[in-house]
Design an enzyme around this catalytic site. Sequence first.
Site, PDB file in Angstrom:
ATOM      1  N   ASP A  83       0.850  -1.191   0.000  1.00  0.00           N
ATOM      2  CA  ASP A  83       0.000   0.000   0.000  1.00  0.00           C
ATOM      3  C   ASP A  83       0.891   1.249   0.000  1.00  0.00           C
ATOM      4  OD1 ASP A  83      -2.371   1.398   0.059  1.00  0.00           O
ATOM      5  OD2 ASP A  83      -2.643   1.234   2.232  1.00  0.00           O
ATOM      6  N   GLY A 185      -7.171   8.687   7.621  1.00  0.00           N
ATOM      7  CA  GLY A 185      -7.244   9.037   9.045  1.00  0.00           C
ATOM      8  C   GLY A 185      -8.591   9.635   9.402  1.00  0.00           C
ATOM      9  N   HIS A 212      -9.614   5.337  -1.182  1.00  0.00           N
ATOM     10  CA  HIS A 212      -8.726   5.345  -0.010  1.00  0.00           C
ATOM     11  C   HIS A 212      -9.432   6.120   1.101  1.00  0.00           C
ATOM     12  CE1 HIS A 212      -4.617   3.946  -1.429  1.00  0.00           C
ATOM     13  NE2 HIS A 212      -5.411   3.769  -2.479  1.00  0.00           N
ATOM     14  N   GLY A 214     -11.144   4.980   3.881  1.00  0.00           N
ATOM     15  CA  GLY A 214     -12.489   4.473   4.147  1.00  0.00           C
ATOM     16  C   GLY A 214     -12.969   4.688   5.585  1.00  0.00           C
TER      17      GLY A 214
HETATM   18  P1  13P Z   1      -7.988   5.024   6.625  1.00  0.00           P
HETATM   19  O1  13P Z   1      -6.876   4.875   7.608  1.00  0.00           O
HETATM   20  O2  13P Z   1      -8.580   6.384   6.656  1.00  0.00           O
HETATM   21  O3  13P Z   1      -9.004   3.956   6.735  1.00  0.00           O
HETATM   22  O4  13P Z   1      -7.333   4.906   5.174  1.00  0.00           O
HETATM   23  C1  13P Z   1      -6.739   3.696   4.794  1.00  0.00           C
HETATM   24  C2  13P Z   1      -6.127   3.814   3.455  1.00  0.00           C
HETATM   25  O5  13P Z   1      -6.646   4.446   2.558  1.00  0.00           O
HETATM   26  C3  13P Z   1      -4.857   3.119   3.247  1.00  0.00           C
HETATM   27  O6  13P Z   1      -4.384   3.247   1.958  1.00  0.00           O
END
Ligand code: 13P
Length: 301
Positions: A83, A185, A212, A214
């Site tokens: 990622d 975040g 991204h 979520g």
């Molecule tokens: P969150 O930490 O906001 O769920 O985002 C995760 C993400 O998009 C990782 O690539």
Amino acid sequence: MGLVTLKEILSESIEKKYAVGAFDTMNPLMTEAILSAAEEAGKPLILMQIDAMFDLRSDHDVYFKNIRNMIDRTTVPICLMLDHGASYEHCIRAIHYGFSSVMFDGSMLPFEENVRQTKQIVRAAHACGVSVEAEIGHVGGLEAESDPNGSEVDESAYSEPALAQQFAEQTGIDAMAIAFGTVHGKYRGVPKLDYQRLATIRKMVDIPLVMHGGSGVPEDGFRNAVSNGINKINICTQMIQTASERMLRAAEPCEGRRVGFPELYAIAQEAVKDVVKTHMDVFGTQPLTLKQAPAYFGERR
Ligand code: 13P
């Protein structure tokens, strides 16, 4: 069933209008919890490791062999994905350790440079049978993680539909992350997603689209995003937040009794599992009915 690529795991998601959850793991306990949620749900899932986490370990060989073994023991399809890969070299490193898919994040680069670097990674990854996701527009966030009020959405960084189409065509990527109102975040306020923009991009490209950031999106936000064309949704913060809250609550001394480490770990794992399963349900994830055996099944190394 074990390890499959991103291309394989998302292969039915556009036609059947669902999204597959992609969950970032931080350690073996979290990996175990995420994988057992997929197993219990009987549905496919994408297990991710953030590129920056590589720097926190030196035992990559043993660590990733263990993850690969855990995946091999699952009966549902699992994609192992890097990622936010920061560079060509980092993507190649993940491929070396047996990842079936990589995300290259060139979203802060000028368009032409993002295309150039992404193409280079696609060429190398595809030669190894590995899928590639890349990002157009920019999903912000984490940099403002220390702000307790969360991050502000930067509308100027939303994905431009015409550029998104060019990006998909010119790079040959297998999935495309787009910016339409999410942040990594915590959110400042309730996220307002630009479904119109998403629907426009969906009509212009034929590869899976990725959300991204979520964590913190309400259920109806996920449902609308999926019905307008999102096929992969990334979740990280919510797992950590739910696990931390439950562990802190459990750690409160009660009638002179304190819980021990094993109980706290079990509570954290249960929390991660709950978050993963709840999201898989909301995303409408369906079991994969691959018409032909995926290229990634069986021994690779
Ligand atoms: P969150 O930490 O906001 O769920 O985002 C995760 C993400 O998009 C990782 O690539």
